[in-house]
Write a protein that holds these residues in place. Sequence first.
Motif, PDB file in Angstrom:
ATOM      1  N   VAL A   1      27.017 -18.567 -21.671  1.00  0.00           N
ATOM      2  CA  VAL A   1      25.989 -19.503 -21.230  1.00  0.00           C
ATOM      3  C   VAL A   1      24.741 -18.699 -20.881  1.00  0.00           C
ATOM      4  O   VAL A   1      24.811 -17.729 -20.124  1.00  0.00           O
ATOM      5  CB  VAL A   1      26.431 -20.306 -19.992  1.00  0.00           C
ATOM      6  CG1 VAL A   1      25.333 -21.303 -19.601  1.00  0.00           C
ATOM      7  CG2 VAL A   1      27.742 -21.021 -20.241  1.00  0.00           C
ATOM      8  N   VAL A   2      23.611 -19.114 -21.434  1.00  0.00           N
ATOM      9  CA  VAL A   2      22.351 -18.450 -21.138  1.00  0.00           C
ATOM     10  C   VAL A   2      21.492 -19.379 -20.288  1.00  0.00           C
ATOM     11  O   VAL A   2      21.251 -20.529 -20.652  1.00  0.00           O
ATOM     12  CB  VAL A   2      21.598 -18.079 -22.429  1.00  0.00           C
ATOM     13  CG1 VAL A   2      20.237 -17.478 -22.088  1.00  0.00           C
ATOM     14  CG2 VAL A   2      22.423 -17.094 -23.257  1.00  0.00           C
ATOM     15  N   GLN A   3      21.054 -18.844 -19.148  1.00  0.00           N
ATOM     16  CA  GLN A   3      20.186 -19.598 -18.248  1.00  0.00           C
ATOM     17  C   GLN A   3      18.774 -19.008 -18.345  1.00  0.00           C
ATOM     18  O   GLN A   3      18.592 -17.806 -18.187  1.00  0.00           O
ATOM     19  CB  GLN A   3      20.714 -19.507 -16.825  1.00  0.00           C
ATOM     20  CG  GLN A   3      22.158 -20.008 -16.690  1.00  0.00           C
ATOM     21  CD  GLN A   3      22.762 -19.662 -15.352  1.00  0.00           C
ATOM     22  OE1 GLN A   3      22.470 -20.302 -14.351  1.00  0.00           O
ATOM     23  NE2 GLN A   3      23.610 -18.648 -15.324  1.00  0.00           N
ATOM     24  N   ILE A   4      17.811 -19.875 -18.608  1.00  0.00           N
ATOM     25  CA  ILE A   4      16.432 -19.461 -18.838  1.00  0.00           C
ATOM     26  C   ILE A   4      15.517 -20.099 -17.787  1.00  0.00           C
ATOM     27  O   ILE A   4      15.567 -21.304 -17.576  1.00  0.00           O
ATOM     28  CB  ILE A   4      15.937 -19.887 -20.235  1.00  0.00           C
ATOM     29  CG1 ILE A   4      16.841 -19.324 -21.342  1.00  0.00           C
ATOM     30  CG2 ILE A   4      14.486 -19.465 -20.447  1.00  0.00           C
ATOM     31  CD1 ILE A   4      16.630 -17.870 -21.639  1.00  0.00           C
ATOM     32  N   THR A   5      14.690 -19.283 -17.140  1.00  0.00           N
ATOM     33  CA  THR A   5      13.708 -19.809 -16.203  1.00  0.00           C
ATOM     34  C   THR A   5      12.475 -20.284 -16.949  1.00  0.00           C
ATOM     35  O   THR A   5      11.856 -19.523 -17.688  1.00  0.00           O
ATOM     36  CB  THR A   5      13.285 -18.730 -15.190  1.00  0.00           C
ATOM     37  OG1 THR A   5      14.420 -18.314 -14.433  1.00  0.00           O
ATOM     38  CG2 THR A   5      12.229 -19.266 -14.229  1.00  0.00           C
ATOM     39  N   ILE A   6      12.133 -21.552 -16.768  1.00  0.00           N
ATOM     40  CA  ILE A   6      10.902 -22.116 -17.323  1.00  0.00           C
ATOM     41  C   ILE A   6      10.308 -23.041 -16.263  1.00  0.00           C
ATOM     42  O   ILE A   6      10.904 -24.075 -15.939  1.00  0.00           O
ATOM     43  CB  ILE A   6      11.141 -22.905 -18.624  1.00  0.00           C
ATOM     44  CG1 ILE A   6      11.780 -22.011 -19.696  1.00  0.00           C
ATOM     45  CG2 ILE A   6       9.825 -23.483 -19.144  1.00  0.00           C
ATOM     46  CD1 ILE A   6      12.137 -22.746 -20.980  1.00  0.00           C
ATOM     47  N   ASN A   7       9.170 -22.678 -15.722  1.00  0.00           N
ATOM     48  CA  ASN A   7       8.560 -23.521 -14.698  1.00  0.00           C
ATOM     49  C   ASN A   7       7.188 -24.048 -15.103  1.00  0.00           C
ATOM     50  O   ASN A   7       6.518 -24.723 -14.320  1.00  0.00           O
ATOM     51  CB  ASN A   7       8.475 -22.792 -13.354  1.00  0.00           C
ATOM     52  CG  ASN A   7       7.847 -21.426 -13.476  1.00  0.00           C
ATOM     53  OD1 ASN A   7       6.878 -21.253 -14.209  1.00  0.00           O
ATOM     54  ND2 ASN A   7       8.398 -20.455 -12.771  1.00  0.00           N
ATOM     55  N   THR A   8       6.771 -23.743 -16.320  1.00  0.00           N
ATOM     56  CA  THR A   8       5.553 -24.311 -16.889  1.00  0.00           C
ATOM     57  C   THR A   8       5.609 -24.165 -18.403  1.00  0.00           C
ATOM     58  O   THR A   8       6.280 -23.258 -18.913  1.00  0.00           O
ATOM     59  CB  THR A   8       4.283 -23.614 -16.347  1.00  0.00           C
ATOM     60  OG1 THR A   8       3.126 -24.219 -16.930  1.00  0.00           O
ATOM     61  CG2 THR A   8       4.281 -22.130 -16.677  1.00  0.00           C
ATOM     62  N   THR A   9       4.939 -25.055 -19.099  1.00  0.00           N
ATOM     63  CA  THR A   9       4.806 -24.899 -20.555  1.00  0.00           C
ATOM     64  C   THR A   9       3.399 -24.432 -20.920  1.00  0.00           C
ATOM     65  O   THR A   9       3.065 -24.347 -22.098  1.00  0.00           O
ATOM     66  CB  THR A   9       5.111 -26.224 -21.274  1.00  0.00           C
ATOM     67  OG1 THR A   9       4.271 -27.264 -20.750  1.00  0.00           O
ATOM     68  CG2 THR A   9       6.569 -26.615 -21.102  1.00  0.00           C
ATOM     69  N   ASP A  10       2.605 -24.128 -19.923  1.00  0.00           N
ATOM     70  CA  ASP A  10       1.230 -23.666 -20.093  1.00  0.00           C
ATOM     71  C   ASP A  10       1.224 -22.139 -20.136  1.00  0.00           C
ATOM     72  O   ASP A  10       1.423 -21.474 -19.116  1.00  0.00           O
ATOM     73  CB  ASP A  10       0.377 -24.179 -18.931  1.00  0.00           C
ATOM     74  CG  ASP A  10      -1.094 -23.794 -19.042  1.00  0.00           C
ATOM     75  OD1 ASP A  10      -1.410 -22.802 -19.732  1.00  0.00           O
ATOM     76  OD2 ASP A  10      -1.931 -24.472 -18.426  1.00  0.00           O
ATOM     77  N   ASP A  11       1.008 -21.565 -21.313  1.00  0.00           N
ATOM     78  CA  ASP A  11       1.062 -20.108 -21.451  1.00  0.00           C
ATOM     79  C   ASP A  11       0.011 -19.400 -20.600  1.00  0.00           C
ATOM     80  O   ASP A  11       0.256 -18.293 -20.102  1.00  0.00           O
ATOM     81  CB  ASP A  11       0.894 -19.709 -22.919  1.00  0.00           C
ATOM     82  CG  ASP A  11       2.177 -19.844 -23.712  1.00  0.00           C
ATOM     83  OD1 ASP A  11       3.219 -20.167 -23.109  1.00  0.00           O
ATOM     84  OD2 ASP A  11       2.143 -19.631 -24.937  1.00  0.00           O
ATOM     85  N   GLU A  12      -1.150 -19.997 -20.447  1.00  0.00           N
ATOM     86  CA  GLU A  12      -2.198 -19.362 -19.640  1.00  0.00           C
ATOM     87  C   GLU A  12      -1.784 -19.291 -18.176  1.00  0.00           C
ATOM     88  O   GLU A  12      -1.974 -18.265 -17.512  1.00  0.00           O
ATOM     89  CB  GLU A  12      -3.516 -20.128 -19.793  1.00  0.00           C
ATOM     90  CG  GLU A  12      -4.131 -20.004 -21.180  1.00  0.00           C
ATOM     91  CD  GLU A  12      -5.493 -20.658 -21.270  1.00  0.00           C
ATOM     92  OE1 GLU A  12      -6.005 -21.116 -20.213  1.00  0.00           O
ATOM     93  OE2 GLU A  12      -6.054 -20.726 -22.381  1.00  0.00           O
ATOM     94  N   LEU A  13      -1.213 -20.371 -17.658  1.00  0.00           N
ATOM     95  CA  LEU A  13      -0.719 -20.360 -16.286  1.00  0.00           C
ATOM     96  C   LEU A  13       0.470 -19.416 -16.157  1.00  0.00           C
ATOM     97  O   LEU A  13       0.587 -18.669 -15.179  1.00  0.00           O
ATOM     98  CB  LEU A  13      -0.323 -21.768 -15.852  1.00  0.00           C
ATOM     99  CG  LEU A  13       0.291 -21.893 -14.447  1.00  0.00           C
ATOM    100  CD1 LEU A  13      -0.676 -21.383 -13.381  1.00  0.00           C
ATOM    101  CD2 LEU A  13       0.694 -23.337 -14.168  1.00  0.00           C
ATOM    102  N   CYS A  14       1.333 -19.424 -17.144  1.00  0.00           N
ATOM    103  CA  CYS A  14       2.508 -18.543 -17.132  1.00  0.00           C
ATOM    104  C   CYS A  14       2.079 -17.080 -17.019  1.00  0.00           C
ATOM    105  O   CYS A  14       2.692 -16.304 -16.285  1.00  0.00           O
ATOM    106  CB  CYS A  14       3.323 -18.766 -18.404  1.00  0.00           C
ATOM    107  SG  CYS A  14       4.876 -17.868 -18.467  1.00  0.00           S
ATOM    108  N   LYS A  15       1.039 -16.710 -17.726  1.00  0.00           N
ATOM    109  CA  LYS A  15       0.569 -15.322 -17.693  1.00  0.00           C
ATOM    110  C   LYS A  15       0.039 -14.932 -16.319  1.00  0.00           C
ATOM    111  O   LYS A  15       0.077 -13.751 -15.941  1.00  0.00           O
ATOM    112  CB  LYS A  15      -0.532 -15.137 -18.743  1.00  0.00           C
ATOM    113  CG  LYS A  15      -0.850 -13.680 -19.050  1.00  0.00           C
ATOM    114  CD  LYS A  15       0.358 -12.975 -19.643  1.00  0.00           C
ATOM    115  CE  LYS A  15       0.053 -11.515 -19.995  1.00  0.00           C
ATOM    116  NZ  LYS A  15       1.249 -10.803 -20.489  1.00  0.00           N
TER     117      LYS A  15
END
Length: 286
Positions: A126-140
């Motif tokens: 099982v792979v658990q992935i953290t994703i808290n935004t889909t906005d790449d600019e904010l992610c950066k």
Amino acid sequence: MHYVKAKGIFKSDYGINLYRGCTHGCIYCDSRSEIYQINHKFEDIEVKENAPELLKKELIRRKPFMVSTGAMTDPYIPIEKRIQHVRKCLELIYRYGYGFSCLTKSDLILRDLDLLKKINEKTKAVVQITINTTDDELCKIIEPNVCPASRRLEVLRRLNENDIPAVVWLSPILPYINDTEENINSILDCCIDENVKGVLNLDMGLSLRKGNREFFYGKLDENFPGLKDRYVEEFADSEFVHGKNDRKLKGILKRRCKKHGMLYKQDDIFEYVHEFPSKSVQSKLI
């Protein structure tokens, strides 16, 4: 980076930490908190040089279960490219018939897709992935030294194509930064598209304890001028903070997960991640 000789490999919950410290640079990182007693510079990664050897000794003498990497340090930090502790451990986990789960926000996990597939065919991965935004600019801005959200969505797609179950950690949710209905719905849209098993949100907020609070506030001053003052005024010294619309966001998460058959309750997700499929394993190993 520095090396240590570890005395043991497993924590009480069968989790393993191969490294201590991190270089992803996430502005909200709770692992910087003083309670974890990391007695070296956080970016000076502590490498347990004998980790694979310790793991092998433990796997030989135990009955199979789900081996999990700890949540304090992403197992796929950049130095893993060279040291390959995770890959060496995956080879052992596959050889001795154990299962595997991990939590990461790095696309480096795709390097080990071959082993994850083999483990999942034999037992369970099982792979658990953290994703808290889909906005790449904010992610950066909030996660500066790791692959952007769009790349993590590609990781989810590759996992789905290879029938490897995934859980998305929708956290942390930072008040006045990514705590919008638009953001939560965008993440859930992607989870639905890629057939994820569950979406985990411990709460619509973040922890701010001594150690990570100071680091986080410094980054707010750098990237979101004036927001720190708002945090101080609204949250004072609270060790966990959440925005004013957290109830609405939780409702969106619950409603959409139920509609699309995705796990969303914390206990249900943790039970799924840690449950070892003993009957199927026995039949596959015969």
